[in-house]
Design an enzyme around this catalytic site. Structure first.
Site, PDB file in Angstrom:
ATOM      1  N   PRO A  33       0.828  -1.215   0.000  1.00 38.95           N
ATOM      2  CG  PRO A  33      -0.037  -1.085   2.156  1.00 38.95           C
ATOM      3  CD  PRO A  33       0.677  -2.006   1.222  1.00 38.95           C
ATOM      4  CD  GLN A 108      -3.025   0.123   4.140  1.00 41.25           C
ATOM      5  OE1 GLN A 108      -2.762   1.261   3.733  1.00 41.25           O
ATOM      6  NE2 GLN A 108      -2.135  -0.637   4.752  1.00 41.25           N
ATOM      7  CB  ALA A 185       1.064  -1.145  10.009  1.00 41.45           C
ATOM      8  CG  ASN A 186       3.177   2.119   8.708  1.00 42.92           C
ATOM      9  OD1 ASN A 186       4.052   1.421   9.209  1.00 42.92           O
ATOM     10  ND2 ASN A 186       2.946   2.132   7.415  1.00 42.92           N
ATOM     11  CE1 TYR A 188      -0.888   7.414   9.592  1.00 41.03           C
ATOM     12  CE2 TYR A 188      -0.298   5.274   8.687  1.00 41.03           C
ATOM     13  CZ  TYR A 188      -0.146   6.646   8.715  1.00 41.03           C
ATOM     14  OH  TYR A 188       0.758   7.257   7.873  1.00 41.03           O
ATOM     15  NE  ARG A 235       1.846  -3.102   4.943  1.00 39.22           N
ATOM     16  CZ  ARG A 235       2.761  -2.271   4.447  1.00 39.22           C
ATOM     17  NH1 ARG A 235       2.655  -0.975   4.634  1.00 39.22           N
ATOM     18  NH2 ARG A 235       3.773  -2.724   3.737  1.00 39.22           N
TER      19      ARG A 235
HETATM   20  C1  LIG Z   1       5.083   6.876  -0.985  1.00 42.25           C
HETATM   21  C2  LIG Z   1       4.773   5.899   0.117  1.00 42.25           C
HETATM   22  C3  LIG Z   1       3.493   5.820   0.639  1.00 42.25           C
HETATM   23  C4  LIG Z   1       3.183   4.875   1.615  1.00 42.25           C
HETATM   24  N1  LIG Z   1       1.879   4.768   2.042  1.00 42.25           N
HETATM   25  C5  LIG Z   1       1.511   3.722   2.814  1.00 42.25           C
HETATM   26  C6  LIG Z   1       0.149   3.445   3.062  1.00 42.25           C
HETATM   27  O1  LIG Z   1      -0.747   4.133   2.550  1.00 42.25           O
HETATM   28  N2  LIG Z   1      -0.142   2.397   3.849  1.00 42.25           N
HETATM   29  C7  LIG Z   1       0.823   1.600   4.415  1.00 42.25           C
HETATM   30  O2  LIG Z   1       0.501   0.650   5.127  1.00 42.25           O
HETATM   31  N3  LIG Z   1       2.130   1.838   4.176  1.00 42.25           N
HETATM   32  C8  LIG Z   1       2.492   2.842   3.372  1.00 42.25           C
HETATM   33  N4  LIG Z   1       3.814   3.031   3.051  1.00 42.25           N
HETATM   34  C9  LIG Z   1       4.815   2.083   3.555  1.00 42.25           C
HETATM   35  C10 LIG Z   1       5.088   1.017   2.511  1.00 42.25           C
HETATM   36  O3  LIG Z   1       3.949   0.236   2.226  1.00 42.25           O
HETATM   37  C11 LIG Z   1       6.231   0.078   2.935  1.00 42.25           C
HETATM   38  O4  LIG Z   1       5.886  -0.581   4.119  1.00 42.25           O
HETATM   39  C12 LIG Z   1       7.550   0.810   3.133  1.00 42.25           C
HETATM   40  O5  LIG Z   1       7.793   1.740   2.092  1.00 42.25           O
HETATM   41  C13 LIG Z   1       8.734  -0.165   3.167  1.00 42.25           C
HETATM   42  O6  LIG Z   1       8.726  -0.985   2.022  1.00 42.25           O
HETATM   43  P1  LIG Z   1       9.752  -0.759   0.786  1.00 42.25           P
HETATM   44  O7  LIG Z   1      11.131  -0.897   1.376  1.00 42.25           O
HETATM   45  O8  LIG Z   1       9.430  -1.872  -0.167  1.00 42.25           O
HETATM   46  O9  LIG Z   1       9.522   0.596   0.220  1.00 42.25           O
HETATM   47  C14 LIG Z   1       4.170   4.003   2.112  1.00 42.25           C
HETATM   48  C15 LIG Z   1       5.476   4.111   1.612  1.00 42.25           C
HETATM   49  C16 LIG Z   1       5.776   5.023   0.610  1.00 42.25           C
HETATM   50  C17 LIG Z   1       7.181   5.076   0.065  1.00 42.25           C
END
Ligand SMILES: Cc1cc2nc3c(=O)[nH]c(=O)nc-3n(C[C@H](O)[C@H](O)[C@H](O)COP(=O)(O)O)c2cc1C
Length: 372
Positions: A33, A108, A185-186, A188, A235
């Site tokens: 996502p 999501q 996650a993250n 929120y 997630r």
């Molecule tokens: C531009 C951007 C937007 C993201 N938005 C979300 C999101 O909407 N929901 C989410 O769970 N994680 C979000 N993430 C986190 C990513 O899903 C992912 O967990 C994180 O970038 C690490 O993975 P990667 O190393 O493959 O980039 C976002 C990451 C990026 C770079």
């Protein structure tokens, strides 16, 4: 010559098929996502048709950007929702285009909770959370907006919030999505309940790990009852501290959540690795998810810092069923093809991750075909 041919024919682990519930996936590369801030007025736009369908492969799994479950869910500019009829109608052509390419699309479902400020809220009200603790300025990513002090939800209000997730899941299915991923996650809202840095409640939603997991479990149960557990994923990021949301016992917390998920029999658990660490001059993923992978009875998806090599390794070792890629997928619409050919990757441009342009940094990353 023979060796070259033999090497080419060899199937890499990421490109082996996998059956996720009723979905026959031909490969293990999922699109993670990603919030892209291009859904003006919280309504998905026609340019998202091209963006998502560029990244769709026959049978591949894509997960949408975080999508609000209510008008109180936002904390970033121009993020989409799925709580109104207009939003449901606007998602439909996007889902149809992805389906036309044979891919599987999950929505999501998201509520930002205290990752918000009064300017994003209806009537300028305070954002809601498990707590009234504001995210300290020093915990915000560089250049981020300052978020308001939230209003702690009362115990009596919680069923209504759970119901937003349930209704949003129903709407997502009406829009044609194959399933939903609950955003737990993250930092929120769901995670604000889960983690003890942020949950300071004294009712049955706070205190012990079991109590802190109650909200997440109720959301999962409501959504699974509404659309079927076989269409529900979640997630989680137990080891991260994004938005000042961290836990003193991340593994115990994660294992408890996983046990709860098993009770509901949901389709998948999508878990983020801890932040990458520098080891001998190279950034490495500190793989810490094995206990949860072993405990969870459904499909286990991992994410966070993966490249082709690491992805192949974890699938080969059965540490994960699928690997979700965010930044590489953002910059490489044909990522599975590039992994198949071991082709070079386009570099992502951070400056356009969250800008509002409908093309630049969004649908203008070239595929191999475009480049040739
Ligand atoms: C531009 C951007 C937007 C993201 N938005 C979300 C999101 O909407 N929901 C989410 O769970 N994680 C979000 N993430 C986190 C990513 O899903 C992912 O967990 C994180 O970038 C690490 O993975 P990667 O190393 O493959 O980039 C976002 C990451 C990026 C770079």
């Amino acid at each position: 010559m023979e060796t070259i041919v033999a090497q080419r024919m060899e199937t890499i682990p990421l490109l082996t098929p996998y059956k996720m519930g009723k979905f026959d996936l031909p490969h293990r590369i999922a699109m993670a996502p990603m919030t892209r801030c291009r859904s003006y007025g919280n309504v998905p736009q026609p340019h998202a048709v091209l963006y998502y369908s560029q990244r769709a492969t026959n049978g591949g799994l894509l997960i949408t950007e975080a999508t609000g479950v209510s008008d109180t869910a936002q904390g970033y500019p121009e993020t989409p929702g799925v709580w109104t009829k207009e939003q449901v109608e606007a998602w439909r052509p996007i889902v149809d285009a992805v389906h036309a390419k044979g891919a599987v699309l999950f929505c999501q479902l998201w509520h930002g909770g205290r990752v918000s400020h009064n300017g994003y809220q209806p009537n300028g009200q305070d954002p809601i959370s498990s707590s009234d603790k504001q995210i300290p300025m020093e915990a915000l990513p560089e250049g981020n907006e300052v978020y308001s002090r939230p209003r702690r939800l009362s115990t009596e209000e919680i069923p209504e919030i759970v119901d937003w997730f349930r209704a949003a899941a129903r709407n997502a299915i009406e829009a044609g999505f194959d399933g939903v991923e609950i955003h737990g996650a993250n930092g929120y809202l769901v995670e604000q309940f889960l983690k003890d840095s942020c949950n300071d409640r004294i009712d049955e939603y706070g205190g012990s790990i079991a109590n802190r997991c109650r909200f997440a479990s109720e959301v999962v149960e409501a959504v699974a009852d509404e659309i079927g557990a076989d269409r529900v994923g979640i997630r989680l990021s137990p080891f991260l501290d994004f938005m000042d949301c961290w836990d003193s016992e991340p593994e115990a917390l994660a294992l408890h959540v996983v046990e709860e998920l098993n009770k509901h029999g949901i389709l998948y658990c999508h878990m983020l690795e801890p932040r990458m660490e520098m080891v001998e001059g190279k950034l490495k993923i500190p793989h810490k998810l094995l206990p949860m992978r072993k405990a969870f009875k459904g499909t286990f998806i991992v994410a966070g810092g993966y490249d082709r090599e690491e992805g192949n390794k974890v699938v080969d070792e059965d540490y994960a069923d699928l690997v979700a890629y965010a930044r590489h997928f953002l910059a490489n619409p044909d990522l599975p093809k590039r992994f198949e050919l071991d082709a070079a990757l386009n570099k992502y441009d951070r400056n356009t991750f969250y800008t509002q342009d409908p093309v630049v940094g969004y649908t203008d990353y070239p595929s191999l075909e475009d480049s040739s």
